[in-house]
Scaffold this active site. Structure first.
Site, short mmCIF file in Angstrom:
data_model
loop_
_atom_site.label_atom_id
_atom_site.label_comp_id
_atom_site.label_asym_id
_atom_site.label_seq_id
_atom_site.Cartn_x
_atom_site.Cartn_y
_atom_site.Cartn_z
N HIS A 40 112.06 18.23 -55.35
CA HIS A 40 112.85 17.84 -54.09
C HIS A 40 112.53 19.00 -53.08
CE1 HIS A 40 115.55 16.06 -57.05
NE2 HIS A 40 115.10 14.90 -56.36
N GLY A 150 108.14 11.96 -53.87
CA GLY A 150 107.18 12.53 -54.97
C GLY A 150 106.48 11.78 -55.68
#
Ligand code: PAF
Length: 286
Positions: A40, A150
């Site tokens: 993250h 992601g």
């Protein structure tokens, strides 16, 4: 260093973003479900140069979990998330309560057809409908100019890219590479569920991907042989119960038969009760 701002309501978040935009500032956004890790934080680092104000949402979204899934035990630690984001120089965190996002009479959902019903969508029916619904809502609340996701969740990336395009969200879409542990395991909040023994077996996913990639790079152009290379690795770890190991188009997630251009190797399965996914993009030379 200015302190990070924590917004709990839609109104606070949306009015701050709209004010920033009136001031001519660009808003960057990283949506998360919290339990933040380096993956993250790498997205936060990636977005920062593209914006003037950076918002991270922390919301464990109930509509993307199936009835038998881990919604209740999904790791939650907002204080630690805030500490990491303050260090990572995010400007604001949006962390609403469930009732703020889904009031009792809530009735509207967003669904990307076809792409949402294969692979992860087949194993987790309704999952991408929940993901698209929450991300569309967050886009409307945070009003970002640029958002990052992601590559670890490659099918989510493909689904959300399509939703962003189909619903005309004027948002620049960035994708950050998968961040891995030193032995190749892709970082995931769910890795926290693994016992030490399961953790040591969990490298099977990355090893299967690397075996398939090696096969392609060595000149193999028969897609079935590439899939077979993954199955050989799966078979070395009987504790791993694969859902799939395949080669697909990174945009459509249609099964690859032609070995040309960009292909995506995908794997998923369970070790004990823990479900893990991973993928590896490969460029195939003609
Ligand atoms: O990838 C995630 O963490 C979630 O699916 C997302 C995009 C934050 C939506 O809840």
């Amino acid at each position: 260093m200015a302190r990070i701002r924590l917004f709990r309501t839609i109104d606070e978040m949306q009015s701050s973003s709209l004010q920033w935009k009136r001031e001519g500032l660009r808003v960057g956004f990283v949506p998360t479900m919290g339990a933040l890790h380096e993956g993250h934080l790498s997205l936060v680092d990636m977005v920062r140069p593209h914006c003037d104000r950076l918002v991270v949402s922390v919301f464990v979204n109930p509509t993307q979990f199936g009835p038998q899934e881990d919604f209740n035990r999904y790791p939650r630690d907002i204080d630690e998330d805030l500490r990491l984001l303050e260090e990572g120089q995010a400007d604001a965190v949006f962390a609403p309560e469930i009732e703020e996002i889904y009031p009792k009479d809530y009735a509207t959902y967003v669904e990307v057809e076809r792409l949402s019903s294969v692979y992860e969508g087949a194993v987790r029916p309704g999952h991408f409908r929940g993901v698209c619904t929450i991300v569309a809502k967050l886009f409307n609340i945070v009003q970002p100019d640029v958002a990052a996701f992601g590559q670890k969740d490659a099918q989510q990336v493909a689904v959300l890219r399509r939703m962003t395009r189909d619903l005309h969200f004027p948002i620049q879409f960035l994708v950050g590479p998968t961040v891995r542990e030193s032995d190749g395991l892709a970082m995931s909040s769910r890795n926290a569920y693994l016992t030490n023994e399961q953790r040591s077996k969990a490298t099977v996913l990355f090893r299967a991907l690397k075996a398939a990639e090696a096969c392609i790079l060595a000149g193999e152009r028969n897609a079935d042989k590439v899939r077979e290379a993954m199955r050989y690795v799966f078979a070395e770890v009987p504790e791993f119960k694969p859902d799939y190991g395949d080669m697909v188009s990174p945009e459509s997630f249609e099964q690859g038969t032609e070995m040309r251009g960009e292909v995506l190797l995908i794997v998923a399965g369970r070790i004990g009760p823990v479900r893990l996914i991973d993928n590896l993009p490969v460029s195939v030379e003609p």
